[in-house]
Motif scaffolding. Structure first.
Motif, PDB file in Angstrom:
ATOM      1  N   MET A 190      -4.312  -4.127  -1.945  1.00  0.00           N
ATOM      2  CA  MET A 190      -3.078  -5.056  -1.380  1.00  0.00           C
ATOM      3  C   MET A 190      -3.192  -4.887   0.344  1.00  0.00           C
ATOM      4  O   MET A 190      -2.907  -5.790   0.818  1.00  0.00           O
ATOM      5  N   GLU A 191      -3.161  -3.562   0.714  1.00  0.00           N
ATOM      6  CA  GLU A 191      -3.524  -3.584   2.188  1.00  0.00           C
ATOM      7  C   GLU A 191      -4.598  -4.288   2.920  1.00  0.00           C
ATOM      8  O   GLU A 191      -4.384  -5.131   3.694  1.00  0.00           O
ATOM      9  N   GLN A 192      -5.770  -4.307   2.153  1.00  0.00           N
ATOM     10  CA  GLN A 192      -6.725  -5.017   2.500  1.00  0.00           C
ATOM     11  C   GLN A 192      -6.579  -6.595   2.861  1.00  0.00           C
ATOM     12  O   GLN A 192      -6.838  -7.338   3.773  1.00  0.00           O
ATOM     13  N   GLY A 193      -5.916  -7.003   1.771  1.00  0.00           N
ATOM     14  CA  GLY A 193      -5.471  -8.436   1.432  1.00  0.00           C
ATOM     15  C   GLY A 193      -4.464  -8.906   2.556  1.00  0.00           C
ATOM     16  O   GLY A 193      -4.451 -10.133   3.047  1.00  0.00           O
ATOM     17  N   LEU A 194      -3.644  -8.037   3.019  1.00  0.00           N
ATOM     18  CA  LEU A 194      -2.552  -8.485   3.875  1.00  0.00           C
ATOM     19  C   LEU A 194      -2.727  -7.858   5.500  1.00  0.00           C
ATOM     20  O   LEU A 194      -1.723  -8.170   6.247  1.00  0.00           O
ATOM     21  N   LEU A 243       2.349  -3.595   7.884  1.00  0.00           N
ATOM     22  CA  LEU A 243       2.246  -2.600   6.820  1.00  0.00           C
ATOM     23  C   LEU A 243       2.775  -1.203   7.080  1.00  0.00           C
ATOM     24  O   LEU A 243       2.801  -0.907   8.144  1.00  0.00           O
ATOM     25  N   ILE A 244       2.731  -0.650   5.835  1.00  0.00           N
ATOM     26  CA  ILE A 244       3.279   0.739   6.219  1.00  0.00           C
ATOM     27  C   ILE A 244       2.329   1.843   6.148  1.00  0.00           C
ATOM     28  O   ILE A 244       1.542   1.953   5.378  1.00  0.00           O
ATOM     29  N   LEU A 261       6.913  -4.988   5.965  1.00  0.00           N
ATOM     30  CA  LEU A 261       8.045  -4.745   6.776  1.00  0.00           C
ATOM     31  C   LEU A 261       7.922  -6.540   7.441  1.00  0.00           C
ATOM     32  O   LEU A 261       6.641  -6.936   7.882  1.00  0.00           O
ATOM     33  N   LEU A 262       9.105  -7.112   7.888  1.00  0.00           N
ATOM     34  CA  LEU A 262       8.865  -8.489   8.567  1.00  0.00           C
ATOM     35  C   LEU A 262       9.845  -8.198   9.787  1.00  0.00           C
ATOM     36  O   LEU A 262      11.168  -8.754   9.962  1.00  0.00           O
ATOM     37  N   PRO A 263       9.218  -7.640  10.819  1.00  0.00           N
ATOM     38  CA  PRO A 263      10.154  -7.134  11.872  1.00  0.00           C
ATOM     39  C   PRO A 263      10.575  -8.376  12.508  1.00  0.00           C
ATOM     40  O   PRO A 263       9.994  -9.180  13.018  1.00  0.00           O
TER      41      PRO A 263
END
Length: 409
Positions: free
Chosen positions: A278-282, A290-291, A307-309
């Motif tokens: 999921m990290e790679q995809g986003l 990402l966190i 997060l959507l800052p």
């Protein structure tokens, strides 16, 4: 336009060994943990012994739920009605619920951008409140710098109870989650890392705390039937003073759980693979943060957050709706009203109102998503594509109409 058709709530089946053990308990009918025959060790007593060995604890008590484990831990630490108890502002309702259940007063601590407790605010809140206990929530599996936290809590004379509902099997610098504070609490509710529907554990190395917890759990005078427990002499000074708050685990759930302990390390590795997919995809999606995961954190990625800052509420709501239309279930911690399992500190009116601007800002753009082990790597890749496209769509849907300036005459 592709649509995800899998389930975000479908867990793996109970292992056959657990099913067989559960059927054996059902056939002999001795579900109560103290209902044993001569020479028999109860499934619950064996489970406690085996889980204690897994996390490296001296003592373990199996309880009816993770919330029951936290409430039992607070009572074992002799938290009294009206006492302030510190906890993360970013957590789930059973954590402040456990504090309220013993009549104590939740005092919330700010969260950082990495979704862990803010140590500077923890120090300030501890001094202002006079609290002597921190119920630390490793919320959604994010572990703070436990060396720094424990050094601070030692200096502040704060006893730490760890809520490890989301970190069973995780570690910080090689130390298992739940083994830094005086007590570690775990959950075996269906969406956690071992599944018995409901259930929980409490672990400690402190003989007095263990004896209190066993008496609190509802042992009557049968505490000698525990295996991961202190000797009978520890109970002598306590047994007439500690109340019975019946919250034991039964042998049926223990039978289901015992085979799952040996599966925890493999499950952690499989969850990590899904999480990293999921990290790679986003990675690199505009507007998404990402966190970061610290190198010292051996995490269990059973859920995923981003997060959507700076996003306005309307745009976040548009993203959640766009993803839902395509089969992806996102939970938003910034929504005005609680929904399902998702709520935040401002919704818990039984706790005193606090001003936590940093937490408010972070949670306003926090998105949460389950990653069940029934997902495959290709499922995660598809979900990431859908989220990335929904992010772009939400930006378009929420964008203001262009301002048309009349041409000069």
């Amino acid at each position: 336009m592709e649509r995800f058709t899998g389930s975000f709530t479908q867990q793996e089946p109970i292992p056959e060994a657990g099913i067989d053990a559960a059927l054996a308990v059902l056939r002999h009918g001795r579900l109560h943990r103290y209902n044993t025959v001569a020479g028999e060790a109860a499934e619950t007593a064996l489970l406690e012994e085996e889980f204690a060995a897994y996390v490296g604890a001296r003592y373990c008590v199996a309880l009816a739920s993770g919330g029951a484990a936290m409430a039992c831990a607070l009572r074992a630490c002799q938290v009294k009605p009206g006492d302030p108890v510190l906890s993360n502002a970013f957590t789930l309702a059973p954590v402040p619920g456990a504090i309220a259940s013993v009549g104590a007063r939740p005092v919330f601590v700010e969260v950082t951008e990495d979704l862990t407790i803010d140590l500077a605010h923890l120090e300030a809140a501890a001094k202002a409140s006079g609290a002597t206990v921190l119920l630390l929530s490793h919320m959604r599996g994010h572990v703070c710098d436990m060396v720094a936290l424990m050094a601070l809590c030692d200096r502040l004379d704060l006893r730490v109870i760890e809520d490890c509902a989301h970190t069973m099997g995780a570690a910080w610098k090689g130390v298992p989650s739940g083994r830094h504070g005086v007590i570690g609490c775990y959950s075996t509710q269906t969406y956690k890392h071992m599944n018995s529907g409901e259930g929980g554990f409490l672990v400690t190395d402190d003989a007095g705390l263990a004896a209190r917890a066993i008496l609190l759990s509802g042992s009557y005078m049968l505490y000698a039937r525990h295996r991961a427990a202190p000797g009978p002499e520890v109970f002598e000074a306590l047994k007439l003073d500690v109340p019975n708050v019946s919250s034991r685990m039964d042998n049926l759930r223990a039978a289901i759980l015992r085979p799952q302990i040996a599966m925890l390390d493999d499950r952690r590795a499989r969850w990590r693979a899904l999480y990293q997919g999921m990290e790679q995809g986003l990675a690199g999606v505009a507007g998404v943060r990402l966190i970061p995961r610290p190198q010292h954190e051996d995490y269990v990625g059973s859920s995923f957050q981003f997060l959507l800052p700076g996003w306005p509420p309307g745009r976040v709501a548009a993203l959640v709706a766009a993803a839902a239309e395509r089969g992806v279930e996102l939970k938003w911690f910034g929504a005005a009203d609680p929904a399902g399992f998702t709520s935040r500190y401002a919704h818990w009116r039984y706790a005193a109102t606090e001003a936590l601007p940093q937490t408010d800002r972070i949670l306003s753009g926090l998105i949460d998503m389950r990653l069940p082990l029934t997902f495959r790597p290709e499922d995660v890749a598809q979900i990431a594509r859908i989220i990335a496209e929904a992010v772009a769509q939400a930006g378009r849907d929420a964008a203001p109409a262009p301002v048309v300036v009349p041409a000069a005459d």
